[in-house]
Design a protein around this motif. Structure first.
Motif, PDB file in Angstrom:
ATOM      1  N   GLU A 101       0.819  -1.201   0.000  1.00 53.09           N
ATOM      2  CA  GLU A 101       0.000   0.000   0.000  1.00 53.09           C
ATOM      3  C   GLU A 101       0.865   1.269   0.000  1.00 53.09           C
ATOM      4  O   GLU A 101       0.577   2.233  -0.702  1.00 53.09           O
ATOM      5  CB  GLU A 101      -0.926  -0.001   1.220  1.00 53.09           C
ATOM      6  CG  GLU A 101      -2.030  -1.040   1.170  1.00 53.09           C
ATOM      7  CD  GLU A 101      -3.097  -0.692   0.140  1.00 53.09           C
ATOM      8  OE1 GLU A 101      -3.146   0.477  -0.276  1.00 53.09           O
ATOM      9  OE2 GLU A 101      -3.878  -1.576  -0.229  1.00 53.09           O
TER      10      GLU A 101
ATOM     11  N   ALA B 138     -13.269  -0.910   2.841  1.00 52.78           N
ATOM     12  CA  ALA B 138     -12.983  -0.091   1.662  1.00 52.78           C
ATOM     13  C   ALA B 138     -14.241   0.645   1.241  1.00 52.78           C
ATOM     14  O   ALA B 138     -15.329   0.105   1.209  1.00 52.78           O
ATOM     15  CB  ALA B 138     -12.482  -0.969   0.521  1.00 52.78           C
TER      16      ALA B 138
ATOM     17  N   GLN C 128     -11.870   5.175  -0.396  1.00 47.73           N
ATOM     18  CA  GLN C 128     -10.760   4.531  -1.079  1.00 47.73           C
ATOM     19  C   GLN C 128     -10.981   4.621  -2.584  1.00 47.73           C
ATOM     20  O   GLN C 128     -12.114   4.661  -3.069  1.00 47.73           O
ATOM     21  CB  GLN C 128     -10.647   3.070  -0.626  1.00 47.73           C
ATOM     22  CG  GLN C 128     -10.175   2.903   0.815  1.00 47.73           C
ATOM     23  CD  GLN C 128      -8.825   3.545   1.014  1.00 47.73           C
ATOM     24  OE1 GLN C 128      -7.884   3.271   0.274  1.00 47.73           O
ATOM     25  NE2 GLN C 128      -8.720   4.403   2.010  1.00 47.73           N
ATOM     26  N   PRO C 129      -9.889   4.668  -3.373  1.00 49.19           N
ATOM     27  CA  PRO C 129     -10.007   4.899  -4.819  1.00 49.19           C
ATOM     28  C   PRO C 129     -10.808   3.806  -5.517  1.00 49.19           C
ATOM     29  O   PRO C 129     -10.735   2.634  -5.157  1.00 49.19           O
ATOM     30  CB  PRO C 129      -8.553   4.929  -5.295  1.00 49.19           C
ATOM     31  CG  PRO C 129      -7.783   4.201  -4.240  1.00 49.19           C
ATOM     32  CD  PRO C 129      -8.486   4.487  -2.957  1.00 49.19           C
ATOM     33  N   ARG C 130     -11.564   4.201  -6.543  1.00 47.27           N
ATOM     34  CA  ARG C 130     -12.401   3.293  -7.307  1.00 47.27           C
ATOM     35  C   ARG C 130     -12.143   3.531  -8.795  1.00 47.27           C
ATOM     36  O   ARG C 130     -11.409   4.440  -9.201  1.00 47.27           O
ATOM     37  CB  ARG C 130     -13.873   3.514  -6.965  1.00 47.27           C
ATOM     38  CG  ARG C 130     -14.191   3.331  -5.480  1.00 47.27           C
ATOM     39  CD  ARG C 130     -15.606   3.775  -5.164  1.00 47.27           C
ATOM     40  NE  ARG C 130     -16.599   2.944  -5.813  1.00 47.27           N
ATOM     41  CZ  ARG C 130     -17.076   1.810  -5.304  1.00 47.27           C
ATOM     42  NH1 ARG C 130     -16.620   1.385  -4.119  1.00 47.27           N
ATOM     43  NH2 ARG C 130     -17.993   1.100  -5.935  1.00 47.27           N
TER      44      ARG C 130
ATOM     45  N   ASP D 125     -15.383  -3.653  -4.077  1.00 51.80           N
ATOM     46  CA  ASP D 125     -14.544  -2.488  -3.769  1.00 51.80           C
ATOM     47  C   ASP D 125     -13.066  -2.839  -3.845  1.00 51.80           C
ATOM     48  O   ASP D 125     -12.253  -2.029  -4.312  1.00 51.80           O
ATOM     49  CB  ASP D 125     -14.892  -1.965  -2.373  1.00 51.80           C
ATOM     50  CG  ASP D 125     -16.289  -1.386  -2.318  1.00 51.80           C
ATOM     51  OD1 ASP D 125     -16.811  -1.005  -3.374  1.00 51.80           O
ATOM     52  OD2 ASP D 125     -16.860  -1.322  -1.206  1.00 51.80           O
ATOM     53  N   GLN D 126     -12.704  -4.045  -3.386  1.00 48.86           N
ATOM     54  CA  GLN D 126     -11.301  -4.452  -3.408  1.00 48.86           C
ATOM     55  C   GLN D 126     -10.789  -4.533  -4.845  1.00 48.86           C
ATOM     56  O   GLN D 126      -9.671  -4.106  -5.147  1.00 48.86           O
ATOM     57  CB  GLN D 126     -11.147  -5.809  -2.709  1.00 48.86           C
ATOM     58  CG  GLN D 126      -9.736  -6.373  -2.726  1.00 48.86           C
ATOM     59  CD  GLN D 126      -8.780  -5.540  -1.898  1.00 48.86           C
ATOM     60  OE1 GLN D 126      -9.203  -4.872  -0.956  1.00 48.86           O
ATOM     61  NE2 GLN D 126      -7.499  -5.564  -2.252  1.00 48.86           N
TER      62      GLN D 126
ATOM     63  N   GLN E  84     -12.013  -2.913  -7.479  1.00 48.70           N
ATOM     64  CA  GLN E  84     -11.931  -1.558  -8.025  1.00 48.70           C
ATOM     65  C   GLN E  84     -10.664  -0.852  -7.548  1.00 48.70           C
ATOM     66  O   GLN E  84     -10.001  -0.148  -8.324  1.00 48.70           O
ATOM     67  CB  GLN E  84     -13.171  -0.755  -7.614  1.00 48.70           C
ATOM     68  CG  GLN E  84     -14.459  -1.269  -8.226  1.00 48.70           C
ATOM     69  CD  GLN E  84     -15.548  -0.219  -8.197  1.00 48.70           C
ATOM     70  OE1 GLN E  84     -15.316   0.945  -8.531  1.00 48.70           O
ATOM     71  NE2 GLN E  84     -16.753  -0.631  -7.809  1.00 48.70           N
ATOM     72  N   ARG E  85     -10.323  -1.039  -6.272  1.00 50.17           N
ATOM     73  CA  ARG E  85      -9.098  -0.422  -5.774  1.00 50.17           C
ATOM     74  C   ARG E  85      -7.870  -1.027  -6.461  1.00 50.17           C
ATOM     75  O   ARG E  85      -6.900  -0.312  -6.758  1.00 50.17           O
ATOM     76  CB  ARG E  85      -8.998  -0.589  -4.258  1.00 50.17           C
ATOM     77  CG  ARG E  85      -7.820   0.163  -3.650  1.00 50.17           C
ATOM     78  CD  ARG E  85      -7.922   0.306  -2.155  1.00 50.17           C
ATOM     79  NE  ARG E  85      -7.836  -0.962  -1.464  1.00 50.17           N
ATOM     80  CZ  ARG E  85      -8.844  -1.532  -0.798  1.00 50.17           C
ATOM     81  NH1 ARG E  85     -10.022  -0.940  -0.767  1.00 50.17           N
ATOM     82  NH2 ARG E  85      -8.694  -2.684  -0.181  1.00 50.17           N
ATOM     83  N   THR E  86      -7.906  -2.320  -6.749  1.00 53.12           N
ATOM     84  CA  THR E  86      -6.783  -2.958  -7.427  1.00 53.12           C
ATOM     85  C   THR E  86      -6.627  -2.414  -8.846  1.00 53.12           C
ATOM     86  O   THR E  86      -5.507  -2.153  -9.308  1.00 53.12           O
ATOM     87  CB  THR E  86      -6.983  -4.480  -7.463  1.00 53.12           C
ATOM     88  OG1 THR E  86      -7.035  -4.984  -6.127  1.00 53.12           O
ATOM     89  CG2 THR E  86      -5.847  -5.165  -8.207  1.00 53.12           C
TER      90      THR E  86
ATOM     91  N   TYR F 115      -7.471   0.517  -9.893  1.00 50.53           N
ATOM     92  CA  TYR F 115      -6.913   1.866  -9.730  1.00 50.53           C
ATOM     93  C   TYR F 115      -5.408   1.796  -9.482  1.00 50.53           C
ATOM     94  O   TYR F 115      -4.634   2.571 -10.072  1.00 50.53           O
ATOM     95  CB  TYR F 115      -7.625   2.557  -8.577  1.00 50.53           C
ATOM     96  CG  TYR F 115      -7.209   3.994  -8.354  1.00 50.53           C
ATOM     97  CD1 TYR F 115      -7.902   5.037  -8.946  1.00 50.53           C
ATOM     98  CD2 TYR F 115      -6.121   4.297  -7.535  1.00 50.53           C
ATOM     99  CE1 TYR F 115      -7.523   6.365  -8.732  1.00 50.53           C
ATOM    100  CE2 TYR F 115      -5.734   5.610  -7.318  1.00 50.53           C
ATOM    101  CZ  TYR F 115      -6.433   6.631  -7.920  1.00 50.53           C
ATOM    102  OH  TYR F 115      -6.053   7.930  -7.712  1.00 50.53           O
ATOM    103  N   ARG F 116      -4.985   0.860  -8.606  1.00 52.91           N
ATOM    104  CA  ARG F 116      -3.558   0.754  -8.293  1.00 52.91           C
ATOM    105  C   ARG F 116      -2.751   0.289  -9.500  1.00 52.91           C
ATOM    106  O   ARG F 116      -1.595   0.690  -9.681  1.00 52.91           O
ATOM    107  CB  ARG F 116      -3.351  -0.212  -7.124  1.00 52.91           C
ATOM    108  CG  ARG F 116      -3.973   0.222  -5.808  1.00 52.91           C
ATOM    109  CD  ARG F 116      -3.482   1.553  -5.360  1.00 52.91           C
ATOM    110  NE  ARG F 116      -3.997   1.900  -4.032  1.00 52.91           N
ATOM    111  CZ  ARG F 116      -4.128   3.118  -3.575  1.00 52.91           C
ATOM    112  NH1 ARG F 116      -3.766   4.147  -4.333  1.00 52.91           N
ATOM    113  NH2 ARG F 116      -4.601   3.338  -2.364  1.00 52.91           N
TER     114      ARG F 116
END
Length: 450
Positions: A238, A307, A318-320, A354-355, A357-359, A361-362
Motif C-alpha cells: 500500500e 474499503a 478509497q479509490p475506485r 470495492d477491493q 476496483q481499488r486494485t 486503480y492501483r
C-alpha cells in the motif's frame, strides 16, 4: 491525530501476547502432582542418542514409599502369621523365604530404572518365597507399565508357570484349597498386570495429547509468523502504490522548477515570474498534502476500515474505477501524454467489489508511475476492456525510451512484485514485459455476473 484520543484496536501482537498469557496460566503442569514419565518427552534424547531418564517427582517419591510400605506390610503378615502355620513345608524353604521376601521389598526401589532386570530377578524369587507376595504384585504392575507388551506378556506367563506349582504344593494338605489358591494366584498376577497396562495406556494417551498440543503450538506460531509477514507485505504494498505515485509527481514538478530556475540563472531562458514560482510551489505543496492524505487513508485501510467507507477524520473514500479519469488528468497536468480508452458499459464497473476496483486503480497508478520514471515524455495508452462474466483487462502501454540519458527518478524496485501479489489476491493475473518496442503492463481480473 484528529478528534482527540481514540480507542486503539487490538493488534496481532496484542492477541499473541494474550494467547501466550492464557496458555501459560492454564496449561502449565503442576510438576509435583505428575509422574516423572509424563514430564519427560520421549522424543528428547541425550547427546549420546539414549533417552534421558526421568527424575522422580514428589508424587513419584510418595508412590514409591507407599508401594514399599505395602510390600513390607505384606512381608510381615506372611512371615509372622502365615509361614508359622505351614508345618508341611521343608525347613530349608521356610528358612530362605523371609530373606528373599525382604530383599524383594528393597529391590522395588530399582523398578523404575531397571524394570526388566527386576522382573527376571523376581521370577525365581516368586517361585520360592511366599513373603515376596506383595513385592511381586508391585513388580508386575511396574513391568506392565514400562516394558513392551510382548515382553511383559512373556514374563507374566513365566511367573504363572513358576508360581502355580509352589502354591499347589503348600496347599496339598487341603485338597479343596489347592485349586482355590491357584485361581487366586492367577487372578492376583493378572489384576496387577491389567492395572499396569491400563495406566500405561493412559500415560501414552497423555503423551500423544502433549505432542499434539506441541504441534498445534508450533503451527499456531507459524500462522502468526505468516500473518505478520502478510501484514508487513500489505503495508509495503500500500505504501508503495500510494506514495511512489505521489512522490514521483513531486519529483517531476520540483525537477521542472529546478530546470527552469537553472536556465534562467544561466541566461538561456527568461527568469521565472513571481506568479510562476508561486504556482509551482503551490503545486508541490498540494501534492505533498495529497501524499499525506493518501497515507492516512492507507493506514485506515490497514487498521481494518472497510474499503469505500469514510475515515473517522472525514477523509475521502478509497479509490475506485470511477476515479481513474482524475488520475489520468493529474498525470497529464504533470506533463505526461496519456490516452484513456474505456470499453465497457457506462456504470457497469461500479458493480465490482470495492477491493477489485481499488486494485484496478492501483494497476493504472503503478503503470503511470513506472512510465514517468523510466520513459519520461513517452505517450502512454491506458485501456480498460471487459464485461460481467468475461473479466476485466487493464492494459498500460508506452514506447521504450530512445535514450536512457537524463534525470532518473529512483524507486524501490518492488512495485510490480507487490502489484502482482495484490492482483493474485483478487483472483487475477498480472503480466509485464516488452513487446514490439513498447512496455506493456497487463492485469486480468475477474468480473462476475451481477
Amino acid at each position: 491525530m484528529s478528534g482527540g484520543f481514540r480507542r486503539r484496536s487490538p493488534t496481532l501482537d496484542d492477541m499473541t501476547e494474550t494467547a501466550a498469557g492464557v496458555s501459560g496460566r492454564f496449561t502449565r503442569p503442576q510438576r509435583w502432582l505428575l509422574p516423572g514419565d509424563l514430564l519427560t518427552d520421549p522424543a528428547d534424547a541425550a547427546p549420546g542418542g539414549t533417552a534421558r531418564r526421568p527424575r522422580r517427582t514428589p508424587r513419584d517419591w510418595a508412590v514409591d514409599l507407599t508401594v514399599f510400605g505395602w510390600s513390607l506390610l505384606m512381608w510381615l503378615l506372611m512371615v509372622f502369621v502365615l509361614l508359622p502355620e505351614m508345618s508341611h513345608v521343608p525347613h530349608w524353604l521356610l528358612a530362605i523365604d523371609p530373606p528373599l521376601g525382604l530383599i524383594s521389598c528393597f529391590a522395588l526401589w530399582f523398578r523404575r530404572r531397571h524394570p526388566f532386570a527386576l522382573a527376571l530377578f523376581m521370577a525365581p524369587v516368586g517361585a520360592l518365597s511366599a513373603s515376596a507376595f506383595g513385592a511381586l504384585g508391585a513388580v508386575i504392575l511396574s513391568m506392565a507399565l514400562r516394558l513392551p507388551t510382548r515382553r511383559a506378556l512373556a514374563v507374566i506367563v513365566l511367573y504363572t508357570v513358576l508360581a502355580i506349582p509352589y502354591f499347589i504344593w503348600i496347599s496339598l494338605p487341603d485338597e479343596q484349597a489347592g485349586w482355590g489358591d491357584v485361581v487366586f494366584v492367577i487372578g492376583y498376577l493378572f489384576i496387577f498386570y491389567a492395572w499396569g497396562t491400563a495406566t500405561r495406556a493412559r500415560r501414552q494417551l497423555v503423551q500423544r495429547l502433549r505432542q499434539d498440543a506441541g504441534r498445534e503450538r508450533a503451527e499456531h506460531a507459524r500462522r502468526l509468523a505468516d500473518a505478520r509477514r502478510a501484514e508487513r507485505e500489505a503495508i509495503a504494498r500500500e505504501m508503495h502504490d500510494v506514495l511512489a505515485h505521489r512522490i514521483s509527481l513531486l519529483s517531476v514538478h520540483a525537477g521542472a522548477l529546478a530546470y527552469r530556475t537553472g536556465r534562467s540563472a544561466g541566461g538561456t531562458a527568461k527568469p521565472l515570474t513571481e506568479t510562476e514560482v508561486s504556482e509551482s510551489a503551490q503545486v508541490i505543496r498540494d501534492n505533498a498534502h495529497q501524499a499525506l492524505e493518501e497515507l492516512r487513508e492507507v493506514l485506515t485501510v490497514l487498521r481494518g476500515t472497510e474499503a469505500g467507507a469514510l475515515t473517522e477524520g472525514g477523509g475521502r473514500p478509497q479509490p475506485r474505477i470511477a476515479e481513474i479519469g482524475d488520475l489520468v488528468a493529474e498525470a497529464v497536468r504533470a506533463g505526461q501524454r496519456v490516452t484513456l480508452d474505456r470499453k465497457y458499459a457506462e456504470g457497469a464497473a461500479e458493480g465490482l467489489r470495492d477491493q477489485v476496483q481499488r486494485t484496478v486503480y492501483r494497476v493504472v497508478q503503478e503503470g503511470l508511475t513506472n512510465a514517468r520514471k523510466h520513459a519520461p515524455g513517452a505517450p502512454i495508452t491506458v485501456s480498460l476492456v471487459g464485461a460481467p462474466g468475461q473479466g476485466l483487462t487493464v492494459r498500460i502501454r508506452n514506447p521504450l525510451p530512445v535514450s536512457k540519458a537524463g534525470a532518473h527518478i529512483p524507486g524501490a524496485g518492488a512495485g510490480l512484485a507487490g502489484l502482482e501479489e495484490r492482483v493474485v489476491l483478487d483472483g487475477g493475473t498480472l503480466q509485464h514485459g516488452t513487446t514490439g518496442g513498447a512496455f506493456e503492463l497487463v492485469a486480468k481480473l475477474p468480473w462476475p455476473v451481477a
